[in-house]
Design a protein around this motif. Sequence first.
Motif, mmCIF file in Angstrom:
data_model
loop_
_atom_site.group_PDB
_atom_site.id
_atom_site.type_symbol
_atom_site.label_atom_id
_atom_site.label_comp_id
_atom_site.label_asym_id
_atom_site.label_seq_id
_atom_site.Cartn_x
_atom_site.Cartn_y
_atom_site.Cartn_z
ATOM 1 N N PHE A 190 0.824 -1.211 0.000
ATOM 2 C CA PHE A 190 0.000 0.000 0.000
ATOM 3 C C PHE A 190 0.856 1.259 0.000
ATOM 4 C CE2 PHE A 190 -3.727 -2.382 2.159
ATOM 5 C CZ PHE A 190 -4.248 -2.707 0.915
ATOM 6 N N ASN A 191 1.925 1.262 0.791
ATOM 7 C CA ASN A 191 2.773 2.450 0.869
ATOM 8 C C ASN A 191 3.492 2.737 -0.450
ATOM 9 O OD1 ASN A 191 2.167 3.139 3.531
ATOM 10 N ND2 ASN A 191 3.822 1.902 4.387
ATOM 11 N N ILE A 226 -4.779 3.392 5.828
ATOM 12 C CA ILE A 226 -3.489 3.855 5.322
ATOM 13 C C ILE A 226 -3.666 5.052 4.391
ATOM 14 C CG2 ILE A 226 -1.482 3.176 3.934
ATOM 15 C CD1 ILE A 226 -2.042 0.284 5.063
ATOM 16 N N TYR A 227 -4.726 5.031 3.578
ATOM 17 C CA TYR A 227 -4.991 6.185 2.718
ATOM 18 C C TYR A 227 -5.361 7.401 3.575
ATOM 19 C CZ TYR A 227 -6.997 9.085 -0.984
ATOM 20 O OH TYR A 227 -7.276 10.123 -1.848
ATOM 21 N N GLY A 228 -6.148 7.180 4.619
ATOM 22 C CA GLY A 228 -6.487 8.278 5.516
ATOM 23 C C GLY A 228 -5.253 8.878 6.164
ATOM 24 N N GLU A 229 -4.338 8.019 6.611
ATOM 25 C CA GLU A 229 -3.091 8.503 7.206
ATOM 26 C C GLU A 229 -2.286 9.324 6.199
ATOM 27 O OE1 GLU A 229 -1.405 5.702 10.611
ATOM 28 O OE2 GLU A 229 -1.573 4.622 8.708
ATOM 29 N N ARG A 230 -2.275 8.865 4.946
ATOM 30 C CA ARG A 230 -1.520 9.600 3.932
ATOM 31 C C ARG A 230 -2.134 10.977 3.700
ATOM 32 N NH1 ARG A 230 -0.081 6.944 -1.881
ATOM 33 N NH2 ARG A 230 0.985 5.487 -0.475
ATOM 34 N N LEU A 231 -3.451 11.050 3.634
ATOM 35 C CA LEU A 231 -4.102 12.343 3.453
ATOM 36 C C LEU A 231 -3.782 13.292 4.608
ATOM 37 C CD1 LEU A 231 -7.650 11.288 2.156
ATOM 38 C CD2 LEU A 231 -5.808 12.339 0.827
ATOM 39 N N VAL A 232 -3.835 12.771 5.823
ATOM 40 C CA VAL A 232 -3.525 13.596 6.993
ATOM 41 C C VAL A 232 -2.094 14.107 6.907
ATOM 42 C CG1 VAL A 232 -3.189 13.584 9.501
ATOM 43 C CG2 VAL A 232 -5.212 12.497 8.513
ATOM 44 N N GLU A 282 -8.093 1.290 -3.839
ATOM 45 C CA GLU A 282 -8.133 0.181 -2.884
ATOM 46 C C GLU A 282 -9.031 0.538 -1.697
ATOM 47 O OE1 GLU A 282 -6.790 -2.830 -2.719
ATOM 48 O OE2 GLU A 282 -5.507 -2.868 -4.483
ATOM 49 N N ALA A 283 -8.883 1.753 -1.208
ATOM 50 C CA ALA A 283 -9.691 2.186 -0.065
ATOM 51 C C ALA A 283 -11.175 2.256 -0.427
ATOM 52 C CB ALA A 283 -9.198 3.545 0.430
ATOM 53 N N ASP A 284 -11.463 2.821 -1.574
ATOM 54 C CA ASP A 284 -12.861 2.984 -1.990
ATOM 55 C C ASP A 284 -13.508 1.638 -2.343
ATOM 56 O OD1 ASP A 284 -12.658 5.684 -1.592
ATOM 57 O OD2 ASP A 284 -12.366 6.186 -3.711
ATOM 58 N N SER A 285 -12.679 0.631 -2.622
ATOM 59 C CA SER A 285 -13.231 -0.688 -2.934
ATOM 60 C C SER A 285 -13.656 -1.431 -1.669
ATOM 61 C CB SER A 285 -12.199 -1.527 -3.706
ATOM 62 O OG SER A 285 -11.138 -1.927 -2.852
ATOM 63 N N GLY A 286 -13.266 -0.911 -0.497
ATOM 64 C CA GLY A 286 -13.736 -1.507 0.749
ATOM 65 C C GLY A 286 -12.687 -2.152 1.632
ATOM 66 N N SER A 287 -11.406 -2.106 1.259
ATOM 67 C CA SER A 287 -10.361 -2.675 2.100
ATOM 68 C C SER A 287 -10.192 -1.819 3.346
ATOM 69 C CB SER A 287 -9.030 -2.745 1.341
ATOM 70 O OG SER A 287 -7.960 -3.000 2.228
ATOM 71 N N THR A 318 -6.328 17.044 6.334
ATOM 72 C CA THR A 318 -6.631 16.399 7.608
ATOM 73 C C THR A 318 -8.070 15.920 7.707
ATOM 74 O OG1 THR A 318 -4.968 17.812 8.658
ATOM 75 C CG2 THR A 318 -6.528 16.678 10.110
ATOM 76 N N ASP A 319 -9.016 16.786 7.347
ATOM 77 C CA ASP A 319 -10.423 16.423 7.491
ATOM 78 C C ASP A 319 -10.767 15.174 6.682
ATOM 79 O OD1 ASP A 319 -10.553 18.649 9.028
ATOM 80 O OD2 ASP A 319 -12.095 19.672 7.878
ATOM 81 N N ALA A 320 -10.364 15.163 5.404
ATOM 82 C CA ALA A 320 -10.671 14.022 4.542
ATOM 83 C C ALA A 320 -9.985 12.762 5.050
ATOM 84 C CB ALA A 320 -10.244 14.311 3.105
ATOM 85 N N GLY A 321 -8.756 12.905 5.531
ATOM 86 C CA GLY A 321 -8.028 11.748 6.036
ATOM 87 C C GLY A 321 -8.687 11.145 7.258
ATOM 88 N N LEU A 322 -9.121 11.996 8.200
ATOM 89 C CA LEU A 322 -9.772 11.494 9.410
ATOM 90 C C LEU A 322 -11.111 10.841 9.087
ATOM 91 C CD1 LEU A 322 -9.014 14.266 12.066
ATOM 92 C CD2 LEU A 322 -7.866 12.069 11.710
ATOM 93 N N VAL A 323 -11.772 11.323 8.054
ATOM 94 C CA VAL A 323 -13.049 10.712 7.657
ATOM 95 C C VAL A 323 -12.820 9.280 7.163
ATOM 96 C CG1 VAL A 323 -14.873 10.761 5.912
ATOM 97 C CG2 VAL A 323 -14.318 12.830 7.199
ATOM 98 N N TYR A 324 -11.765 9.069 6.365
ATOM 99 C CA TYR A 324 -11.457 7.715 5.893
ATOM 100 C C TYR A 324 -11.150 6.793 7.075
ATOM 101 C CZ TYR A 324 -11.419 7.966 0.777
ATOM 102 O OH TYR A 324 -11.800 8.047 -0.549
ATOM 103 N N ILE A 325 -10.338 7.287 8.012
ATOM 104 C CA ILE A 325 -9.990 6.466 9.166
ATOM 105 C C ILE A 325 -11.224 6.185 10.012
ATOM 106 C CG2 ILE A 325 -8.588 6.327 11.246
ATOM 107 C CD1 ILE A 325 -6.588 8.257 9.846
ATOM 108 N N PHE A 326 -12.030 7.211 10.225
ATOM 109 C CA PHE A 326 -13.258 7.050 11.007
ATOM 110 C C PHE A 326 -14.176 6.010 10.363
ATOM 111 C CE2 PHE A 326 -17.762 8.270 11.412
ATOM 112 C CZ PHE A 326 -17.929 8.085 12.773
ATOM 113 N N ASP A 327 -14.361 6.108 9.057
ATOM 114 C CA ASP A 327 -15.234 5.151 8.371
ATOM 115 C C ASP A 327 -14.717 3.720 8.532
ATOM 116 O OD1 ASP A 327 -16.983 7.082 7.580
ATOM 117 O OD2 ASP A 327 -16.270 7.219 5.507
ATOM 118 N N ALA A 328 -13.390 3.547 8.503
ATOM 119 C CA ALA A 328 -12.823 2.209 8.686
ATOM 120 C C ALA A 328 -13.142 1.669 10.079
ATOM 121 C CB ALA A 328 -11.308 2.244 8.464
ATOM 122 N N THR A 329 -13.045 2.531 11.099
ATOM 123 C CA THR A 329 -13.359 2.062 12.453
ATOM 124 C C THR A 329 -14.832 1.692 12.580
ATOM 125 O OG1 THR A 329 -13.845 4.281 13.344
ATOM 126 C CG2 THR A 329 -11.550 3.521 13.434
#
Length: 255
Positions: free
Chosen positions: A129-130, A151-157, A140-145, A162-173
Motif C-alpha cells: 500500500f505504501n 493507510i490512505y487516511g493517514e496519507r491524506l492527513v 483500494e480504499a474505496d473498494s472496501g479494504s 486532515t479532514d478528509a483523512g480522518l473521515v477515511y480512518i473514522f469510516d474504517a473504524t
Amino acid sequence: MLSLVDTDAGKAMHALNLKIAMRTRRVVLSTAIVIVLVASTGCYRQEGSSAVEADPGLVTEQSSKAPNDRPSAGLPAADVPVAEQSAVLAYLCERGPVCDSDILGAKDPEEARWLLQNGYPSSEQLKRFNAMSDDQLKREADSGSLAAMVIYGERLVSEGDTDAGLVYIFDATQRGSIYGYYAMSSAYQNTPGLTSIVESGAYLRVAYILGDSKASQELQRRFPGLQQMEQAAIDRRASSLYQTFAQTRQPIPRP
C-alpha cells in the motif's frame, strides 16, 4: 511534565469532533433503517454470520467458516479457504521475542485471523500500500479494504488534507477496524493544530478496550513517563470515546 492538551489545537479539534459526531449519528440512523427494512420483509440472518470488508487483489477478509470451527493453533487446516490460508500465513511472525511487541505480527494462526478480521494490514500488505500512488491507494480504499482505508487516511492527513483523512480512518473504524484507532492516535500525536497527548493516548486506550492488548504497550512506547494526572485524563477521554466513537462495540480479545 508533558502538556495535557495543546491549547492552540482546541478549535480545530472541536470542529473535527463535530464532523465525526455527525457521521456517527448518520451511521446509527442508517443501521436502524436497515434493521426496520429487514424486519418488514421477514428477512433474517443466521446466528454467527458476519459481514466483513474484502481486500481485492490480495486477500479475503471473510471466511466461510465461523471462528469456533477454525483451528486455534498450528498451520491453517485444509478445510479453510485457500485465500484465507494465504492471508493468515502473511501475518505470522517468525522473529522470536520481537513478535511480542509487533502490532502487525501474529504468534499463531488464531491471532493472525484476529488481525485479518479487525482490519490490520500484514507487513507485506503495508509495504504494498505504501508503494502505491495516491490514485491507486484511493481505489483500494474505496473498494472496501479496511486496511487501505486507514493507510490512505493517514496519507491524506500527512499531506495536509486532515479532514478528509480522518473521515477515511473514522469510516474504517465504523466498519470494524481496530487498527484505525492506532491511526487516529497518530493523527493527534503528529498533526500540527491537532496535537494532544490526551486525545492521542485515548484512541490507543480504546483499541485496548476493544481487545488489542498490544495497544497498551504502544501507549507506553509513544508516551513514556506519563504523569498520573495525564493517565487519568486519557482514561476519562477513552471512556467517552468508547461510548460515542466506538459505540460501545463488544470487545473481542486478541489471542
